[in-house]
Write a protein that holds these residues in place. Structure first.
Motif, PDB file in Angstrom:
ATOM      1  N   ASP A 260       0.604  -0.660   0.311  1.00 45.34           N
ATOM      2  CA  ASP A 260       0.327  -0.210   0.271  1.00 45.34           C
ATOM      3  C   ASP A 260       1.039   1.465  -0.437  1.00 45.34           C
ATOM      4  O   ASP A 260       0.607   2.506  -0.905  1.00 45.34           O
ATOM      5  N   ALA A 261       1.228   1.038   0.577  1.00 48.10           N
ATOM      6  CA  ALA A 261       2.910   2.118   0.647  1.00 48.10           C
ATOM      7  C   ALA A 261       3.995   2.502  -0.633  1.00 48.10           C
ATOM      8  O   ALA A 261       3.939   3.931  -1.116  1.00 48.10           O
ATOM      9  N   PHE A 262       3.453   1.554  -1.399  1.00 44.57           N
ATOM     10  CA  PHE A 262       4.564   1.664  -2.383  1.00 44.57           C
ATOM     11  C   PHE A 262       3.387   2.075  -3.336  1.00 44.57           C
ATOM     12  O   PHE A 262       4.261   3.369  -4.619  1.00 44.57           O
ATOM     13  N   ILE A 263       2.006   1.796  -3.598  1.00 47.22           N
ATOM     14  CA  ILE A 263       1.398   2.264  -4.612  1.00 47.22           C
ATOM     15  C   ILE A 263       0.912   3.548  -3.855  1.00 47.22           C
ATOM     16  O   ILE A 263       0.779   4.761  -5.215  1.00 47.22           O
ATOM     17  N   VAL A 264       1.502   4.312  -3.442  1.00 47.37           N
ATOM     18  CA  VAL A 264       0.867   5.791  -3.200  1.00 47.37           C
ATOM     19  C   VAL A 264       2.249   5.940  -3.547  1.00 47.37           C
ATOM     20  O   VAL A 264       2.001   7.533  -4.557  1.00 47.37           O
ATOM     21  N   ARG A 265       3.574   5.547  -3.273  1.00 48.94           N
ATOM     22  CA  ARG A 265       4.767   6.376  -3.702  1.00 48.94           C
ATOM     23  C   ARG A 265       4.220   6.589  -5.328  1.00 48.94           C
ATOM     24  O   ARG A 265       5.007   7.314  -6.568  1.00 48.94           O
ATOM     25  N   LEU A 266       4.010   4.845  -6.002  1.00 46.81           N
ATOM     26  CA  LEU A 266       4.209   4.905  -7.444  1.00 46.81           C
ATOM     27  C   LEU A 266       3.169   6.214  -7.865  1.00 46.81           C
ATOM     28  O   LEU A 266       3.258   6.771  -9.095  1.00 46.81           O
ATOM     29  N   LYS A 267       2.209   6.370  -7.146  1.00 42.17           N
ATOM     30  CA  LYS A 267       0.934   7.379  -7.853  1.00 42.17           C
ATOM     31  C   LYS A 267       1.661   8.595  -7.722  1.00 42.17           C
ATOM     32  O   LYS A 267       0.963   9.331  -8.979  1.00 42.17           O
ATOM     33  N   ALA A 268       2.445   9.239  -6.806  1.00 42.39           N
ATOM     34  CA  ALA A 268       3.262  10.468  -6.864  1.00 42.39           C
ATOM     35  C   ALA A 268       4.299  10.430  -7.854  1.00 42.39           C
ATOM     36  O   ALA A 268       4.186  11.819  -8.425  1.00 42.39           O
ATOM     37  N   SER A 269       4.899   9.320  -8.247  1.00 42.96           N
ATOM     38  CA  SER A 269       6.002   9.635  -9.389  1.00 42.96           C
ATOM     39  C   SER A 269       5.350  10.110 -10.345  1.00 42.96           C
ATOM     40  O   SER A 269       6.056  11.092 -11.279  1.00 42.96           O
ATOM     41  N   ILE A 270       4.005   8.821 -10.869  1.00 43.22           N
ATOM     42  CA  ILE A 270       3.277   8.920 -11.967  1.00 43.22           C
ATOM     43  C   ILE A 270       3.337  10.672 -12.245  1.00 43.22           C
ATOM     44  O   ILE A 270       3.058  11.684 -12.874  1.00 43.22           O
ATOM     45  N   MET A 271       1.882  11.115 -11.014  1.00 43.78           N
ATOM     46  CA  MET A 271       1.766  13.033 -10.927  1.00 43.78           C
ATOM     47  C   MET A 271       3.235  13.594 -11.098  1.00 43.78           C
ATOM     48  O   MET A 271       3.005  15.245 -12.083  1.00 43.78           O
ATOM     49  N   LYS A 272       3.998  13.504 -10.414  1.00 40.56           N
ATOM     50  CA  LYS A 272       5.320  14.713 -10.455  1.00 40.56           C
ATOM     51  C   LYS A 272       5.902  14.413 -12.194  1.00 40.56           C
ATOM     52  O   LYS A 272       6.389  15.488 -11.755  1.00 40.56           O
ATOM     53  N   MET A 273       6.202  13.337 -12.118  1.00 42.23           N
ATOM     54  CA  MET A 273       6.674  13.353 -14.037  1.00 42.23           C
ATOM     55  C   MET A 273       5.535  13.772 -14.831  1.00 42.23           C
ATOM     56  O   MET A 273       5.964  14.663 -15.938  1.00 42.23           O
ATOM     57  N   TYR A 274       4.361  13.578 -15.088  1.00 41.09           N
ATOM     58  CA  TYR A 274       3.984  13.967 -16.195  1.00 41.09           C
ATOM     59  C   TYR A 274       2.590  14.338 -15.605  1.00 41.09           C
ATOM     60  O   TYR A 274       1.385  15.225 -16.482  1.00 41.09           O
ATOM     61  N   GLY A 275       2.203  15.179 -14.474  1.00 42.39           N
ATOM     62  CA  GLY A 275       0.503  16.419 -13.827  1.00 42.39           C
ATOM     63  C   GLY A 275      -0.811  15.090 -13.538  1.00 42.39           C
ATOM     64  O   GLY A 275      -0.454  14.209 -14.026  1.00 42.39           O
ATOM     65  N   GLU A 276      -1.264  16.671 -13.739  1.00 45.02           N
ATOM     66  CA  GLU A 276      -2.256  15.353 -13.282  1.00 45.02           C
ATOM     67  C   GLU A 276      -3.036  15.459 -14.713  1.00 45.02           C
ATOM     68  O   GLU A 276      -4.011  14.415 -14.988  1.00 45.02           O
TER      69      GLU A 276
END
Length: 458
Positions: A260-276
């Protein structure tokens, strides 16, 4: 009916048979021409990549700088690679003045069939290795990147004599015609399905092949992993070129204690790279076709989407999407996704997980994120795959000293650096005898100490 490309093969073979391509100067000249073609036309090549499928600037330049680096490697090392290699032979033979020498000789006329996802890099890198090894080359770029293929078709004749390097464009009909010809070597990068077609055609002429194929690449994140690093590297490795990368992480298995902690970070990484809204990002490419956009979108299970999920087939757009919790029966785990849809599942027992992965077709790549040496060693010893990374993704495939290629369903043969030169060269092993020292191992055998005479070979 005469094959439309017979004359190309004939011209290159006649030129090869003159031995003109075997010298150091010819090879360096071809490498110089390739480098000039890339340097002189960098902007046009990058523009073509963007026009074909929205490839972002970094990924455009990657296709120019990597082949340029490969050329530099061969220029700096070519004399050493070409030099005959003296090898150890049995003491008895050496004592009687014999020597073992390995020569590397070019195969001849090489056909290089490139893919669409890196239509410059993955077409020219094999060609560079072929030229460095002294082969002539026929290039066949992907027809699904028409702007890039057309530009290369215009540029190649400007920089190369056709008896050295020629280019053929077109689709399935043209590839079929090329594969009917008795090339001396075929280098194919693409899908496993088409790789089988190439291998069957090559078998008709006993033509050696190097096949760079693909597969569903596993990624394991254990309980000790740096989750921030793992998330960033997996998000980039999976979504670069809109997931159309044969070495992209295909699915992620995360230890249940940190899933679950990884999923939170993975979503944040994608947002950081490609935006909303990644559709507005200049750093996110498009799918190569509407067919592929529709195919990849079909893998999205709405009830499992924890990030992304949007798509526009006509615009060839599929949003970076994370599916969690996935299981082995999900559509995205039945084949290589080759798109920005990433299934993630939790695991509890590593040995049980590896037993499942091992029963699947052998992948081109695999990745492990862990700080535990025992876990890393266990994964590397247990799984068979072409190559990969520990605590990293994707970058292993552009390092000259690391041979790159697949195994089983993901391909055969390795290239890059010395491995590329060796792959595109016939290894000619020679025993150089001493003409003045008798080695009496011939009939009649009566009265001879056969064991003594044969001892020189041990």
């Amino acid at each position: 009916m005469t094959n439309p490309f017979q004359s190309i093969l004939d011209a290159q073979r006649e030129h090869f048979l003159t031995d003109a391509t075997k010298g150091y100067d010819w090879r360096i000249d071809q490498l110089d021409r390739m480098e000039r073609m890339l340097a002189d036309n960098r902007e046009a090549l990058c523009a073509a990549l963007h026009e074909d499928f929205g490839k972002p600037p970094f990924e455009q330049l990657f296709e120019i700088t990597v082949p340029t680096g490969v050329i530099r490697y061969y220029r700096e090392n070519l004399k050493a690679l070409m030099a005959p290699e003296t090898v150890k032979i049995p003491d008895g033979l050496e004592a009687t003045g014999n020597r073992g020498v390995i020569y590397k000789e070019p195969y001849g006329v090489t056909l290089v069939i490139g893919p669409f996802n890196a239509p410059i890099l993955l077409l020219l890198d094999p060609a560079i290795a072929a030229l460095a090894a002294g082969n002539t080359v026929v290039l066949k770029p992907a027809n699904t990147t028409p702007r890039t293929a057309a530009l290369l078709a215009d540029l190649v004749p400007r920089y190369f004599a056709p008896e050295n390097v020629a280019i053929v464009t077109g689709g399935r009909e043209q590839i079929s015609a090329l594969l009917e010809l008795p090339f001396d070597f075929i280098f194919f990068t693409g899908s496993s399905a088409v790789g089988k077609v190439v291998m069957r055609a090559a078998a008709e002429h006993l033509t050696p092949v190097l096949l760079e194929l693909g597969g569903q690449n596993p990624t394991i994140v254990d309980a000790t992993a740096n989750l921030d690093v793992a998330a960033d590297r997996i998000a980039w490795g999976h979504n670069a070129i809109s997931g159309q990368w044969c070495i992209a992480p295909g699915y992620v298995c995360v230890h249940e204690s940190v899933a679950d902690a990884f999923i939170v970070r993975l979503k944040a990484s994608i947002m950081k790279m490609y935006g909303e809204d990644p559709s507005r990002s200049p750093d996110f490419a498009r799918m190569i076709s509407t067919h592929d956009a529709e195919r990849v979108a079909s893998y999205i299970l709405p009830e499992k989407v924890v990030h992304g999920g949007r798509f526009d087939v006509e615009a060839r757009y599929v949003e970076p999407t994370v599916l969690y919790p996935s299981d082995w029966n999900d559509p995205a785990l039945q084949q290589e996704v080759f798109g920005p849809v990433l299934p993630v599942m939790a695991y509890g027992d590593l040995t049980a997980l590896l037993k499942v992965i091992k029963r699947k077709p052998k992948p081109l790549a695999a990745y492990i994120f862990s700080k535990d040496r025992q876990t890393i060693d266990h994964v590397l010893a247990s799984l068979s795959f072409g190559g990969g990374c520990v605590n990293q993704t994707n970058l292993h495939c552009w390092i000259d000293s690391l041979p790159f290629g697949g195994v089983g369903n993901s391909g055969m043969g390795k290239y890059y650096g010395k491995a590329g030169f060796d792959a595109l060269s016939n290894t000619k092993a020679m025993l150089i005898g001493n003409p003045d020292v008798e080695l009496d191992v011939f009939p009649p055998y009566a009265g001879k100490d056969i064991a003594k005479n044969l001892s020189v070979f041990s």
